[in-house]
Design a protein around this motif. Structure first.
Motif, short mmCIF file in Angstrom:
data_model
loop_
_atom_site.label_atom_id
_atom_site.label_comp_id
_atom_site.label_asym_id
_atom_site.label_seq_id
_atom_site.Cartn_x
_atom_site.Cartn_y
_atom_site.Cartn_z
N HIS A 29 -10.75 -0.88 -3.19
CA HIS A 29 -9.95 -1.16 -4.38
C HIS A 29 -9.66 0.16 -5.10
O HIS A 29 -10.58 0.98 -5.25
CB HIS A 29 -10.74 -2.10 -5.31
N PRO A 30 -8.44 0.37 -5.55
CA PRO A 30 -7.25 -0.47 -5.43
C PRO A 30 -6.29 0.10 -4.38
O PRO A 30 -5.28 0.73 -4.72
CB PRO A 30 -6.65 -0.41 -6.83
N PHE A 31 -6.61 -0.11 -3.13
CA PHE A 31 -5.89 0.52 -2.04
C PHE A 31 -5.20 -0.53 -1.17
O PHE A 31 -4.96 -1.66 -1.60
CB PHE A 31 -6.87 1.39 -1.21
N ASN A 32 -4.87 -0.16 0.04
CA ASN A 32 -4.27 -1.08 1.00
C ASN A 32 -4.62 -0.58 2.40
O ASN A 32 -5.34 0.40 2.55
CB ASN A 32 -2.75 -1.20 0.79
N ARG A 33 -4.13 -1.26 3.41
CA ARG A 33 -4.55 -0.96 4.77
C ARG A 33 -4.17 0.44 5.24
O ARG A 33 -4.76 0.96 6.19
CB ARG A 33 -3.99 -2.00 5.74
N SER A 34 -3.20 1.08 4.55
CA SER A 34 -2.80 2.43 4.98
C SER A 34 -3.91 3.45 4.77
O SER A 34 -3.84 4.54 5.34
CB SER A 34 -1.53 2.87 4.24
N MET A 35 -4.95 3.11 4.01
CA MET A 35 -6.06 4.07 3.85
C MET A 35 -6.78 4.30 5.17
O MET A 35 -7.48 5.30 5.33
CB MET A 35 -7.05 3.61 2.78
N TRP A 36 -6.62 3.39 6.13
CA TRP A 36 -7.28 3.53 7.43
C TRP A 36 -6.35 4.15 8.49
O TRP A 36 -6.69 4.13 9.67
CB TRP A 36 -7.75 2.17 7.93
N ARG A 37 -5.26 4.74 8.09
CA ARG A 37 -4.29 5.26 9.07
C ARG A 37 -4.93 6.26 10.06
O ARG A 37 -4.70 6.14 11.27
CB ARG A 37 -3.11 5.91 8.34
N PRO A 38 -5.74 7.23 9.60
CA PRO A 38 -6.33 8.15 10.59
C PRO A 38 -7.24 7.44 11.59
O PRO A 38 -7.32 7.87 12.75
CB PRO A 38 -7.14 9.13 9.72
N GLN A 39 -7.91 6.39 11.17
CA GLN A 39 -8.79 5.66 12.08
C GLN A 39 -7.98 4.74 12.99
O GLN A 39 -8.29 4.63 14.19
CB GLN A 39 -9.81 4.86 11.27
N THR A 40 -6.95 4.10 12.45
CA THR A 40 -6.10 3.24 13.28
C THR A 40 -5.48 4.04 14.41
O THR A 40 -5.49 3.63 15.58
CB THR A 40 -5.00 2.59 12.42
N GLU A 41 -4.95 5.22 14.08
CA GLU A 41 -4.30 6.04 15.09
C GLU A 41 -5.31 6.53 16.13
O GLU A 41 -5.04 6.48 17.33
CB GLU A 41 -3.59 7.22 14.42
N HIS A 42 -6.45 7.00 15.68
CA HIS A 42 -7.43 7.58 16.60
C HIS A 42 -8.04 6.52 17.51
O HIS A 42 -8.06 6.69 18.75
CB HIS A 42 -8.53 8.30 15.82
N HIS A 100 -1.39 10.43 -1.22
CA HIS A 100 -1.51 9.13 -0.56
C HIS A 100 -2.42 8.21 -1.37
O HIS A 100 -2.08 7.04 -1.63
CB HIS A 100 -2.05 9.34 0.85
N VAL A 101 -3.57 8.72 -1.80
CA VAL A 101 -4.51 7.91 -2.57
C VAL A 101 -3.88 7.48 -3.90
O VAL A 101 -3.96 6.32 -4.30
CB VAL A 101 -5.82 8.68 -2.79
N LEU A 102 -3.23 8.42 -4.58
CA LEU A 102 -2.56 8.09 -5.84
C LEU A 102 -1.47 7.04 -5.62
O LEU A 102 -1.33 6.09 -6.40
CB LEU A 102 -1.97 9.35 -6.47
N GLY A 103 -0.72 7.20 -4.53
CA GLY A 103 0.35 6.24 -4.24
C GLY A 103 -0.18 4.84 -3.97
O GLY A 103 0.41 3.85 -4.43
N MET A 104 -1.28 4.73 -3.24
CA MET A 104 -1.86 3.41 -3.01
C MET A 104 -2.27 2.77 -4.32
O MET A 104 -2.03 1.56 -4.55
CB MET A 104 -3.06 3.52 -2.07
N MET A 105 -2.90 3.55 -5.19
CA MET A 105 -3.39 2.99 -6.45
C MET A 105 -2.24 2.56 -7.35
O MET A 105 -2.30 1.48 -7.96
CB MET A 105 -4.28 4.00 -7.16
N THR A 106 -1.20 3.37 -7.44
CA THR A 106 -0.12 3.05 -8.38
C THR A 106 0.76 1.92 -7.89
O THR A 106 1.42 1.25 -8.70
CB THR A 106 0.75 4.29 -8.66
N THR A 107 0.77 1.64 -6.59
CA THR A 107 1.61 0.55 -6.08
C THR A 107 0.85 -0.76 -5.89
O THR A 107 1.45 -1.76 -5.51
CB THR A 107 2.26 0.95 -4.73
#
Length: 275
Positions: free
Chosen positions: A28-41, A170-177
């Motif tokens: 919180h307060p994020f979304n699934r894009s916070m895991w992008r480095p792990q999803t890709e790897h 990226h972190v700021l963008g997740m929080m503000t959206t």
């Protein structure tokens, strides 16, 4: 990328790669894009990586009111059922880690390993409960932007802000959206969460406990406590990271997670990315 309707909500999620399933739950307060480095790897390293948006966040349905952690947990298991996944490795960060603990409390047979990142197990204090309710009202009244700017320097370390401005953005963008109604509902539900401390000693699968060395929200001491209570667990403290080590130090985080995943009984996944 996909979405599925179940019960009263639509859940947005990504389902990448093939092999043993690994589900990662955002904080919180994020979304699934916070895991992008792990999803890709890990989707290239022999794992099927599932990253959902929790209800109230990202592309999932926003419902006002209060969202208990048990509701988030049932949403995740519903998604596993939809995808035909009987058992998986389940990981989460911060609130996501508490949802992992709730998932294990309710559905222990569904998980073959747990990852608990930058989280803590105890119930809320009276002051903490009041603070979460007050923050919920503030976010509904003011929106997310002021809060997001205030907490950015605690979410990521000064090193990250200086050397990885893209990560800070990226972190700021997740929080503000994040929708204020979704964030407020989660805050109210989290204020009433159970105490998972006693549950930890009953966890019968391997666990990886990860924390940023500079995390002020869930300090190293919280991770040590979790690690000491789970019978089969390993601890990794990540330097030059605060509350988001998977984004701040993705290579270090991925190495720790890769070593843990490779140690699990019956793992068929490779540990080197495929071309």
């Amino acid at each position: 990328m996909g979405s599925v309707f179940h019960r009263e909500i639509t859940v947005g999620y990504e389902d990448e790669g093939s092999g043993e399933p690994l589900m990662l739950v955002h904080g919180h307060p994020f979304n699934r894009s916070m895991w992008r480095p792990q999803t890709e790897h890990f989707s290239r390293a022999g794992w099927r990586v599932i990253v959902p948006d929790l209800r109230g966040y990202g592309d999932s349905t926003v419902l006002p009111g209060a969202t208990p952690l048990a509701t988030f947990a049932r949403d995740l298991v519903d998604l596993l059922d939809h995808l035909g996944i009987e058992r998986c490795v389940l990981g989460g960060l911060s609130m996501g880690g508490q949802i992992v603990m709730e998932c294990y409390r309710l559905f222990p047979e569904r998980f073959r390993g747990l990852v608990l990142a930058d989280t803590f197990a105890s119930a809320e204090t009276e002051d903490g409960r009041a603070g979460r309710y007050a923050m919920a009202e503030r976010l509904l009244r003011e929106g997310m932007a002021g809060y997001a700017r205030e907490v950015l320097a605690k979410m990521v370390s000064p090193h990250t802000i200086a050397s990885r401005p893209d990560v800070a953005a990226h972190v700021l963008g997740m929080m503000t959206t994040t929708p204020p109604d979704g964030a407020a509902a989660a805050l109210r539900g989290r204020a009433e969460r159970p105490d998972y401390t006693e549950l930890l000693s009953r966890i019968a699968v391997p666990a990886l406990v990860v924390v940023g060395a500079e995390d002020a929200y869930t300090p190293v001491g919280d991770a040590l406590d979790i690690h000491e209570r789970i019978p089969d667990s390993r601890l990794r403290i990540i330097d030059q990271a605060a509350h988001m080590p998977n984004l701040e130090q993705p290579d270090v985080f991925n190495t720790a997670l890769e070593e843990f995943l490779g140690s699990l009984p019956g793992t068929a996944a490779t540990t080197t990315p495929q071309d």
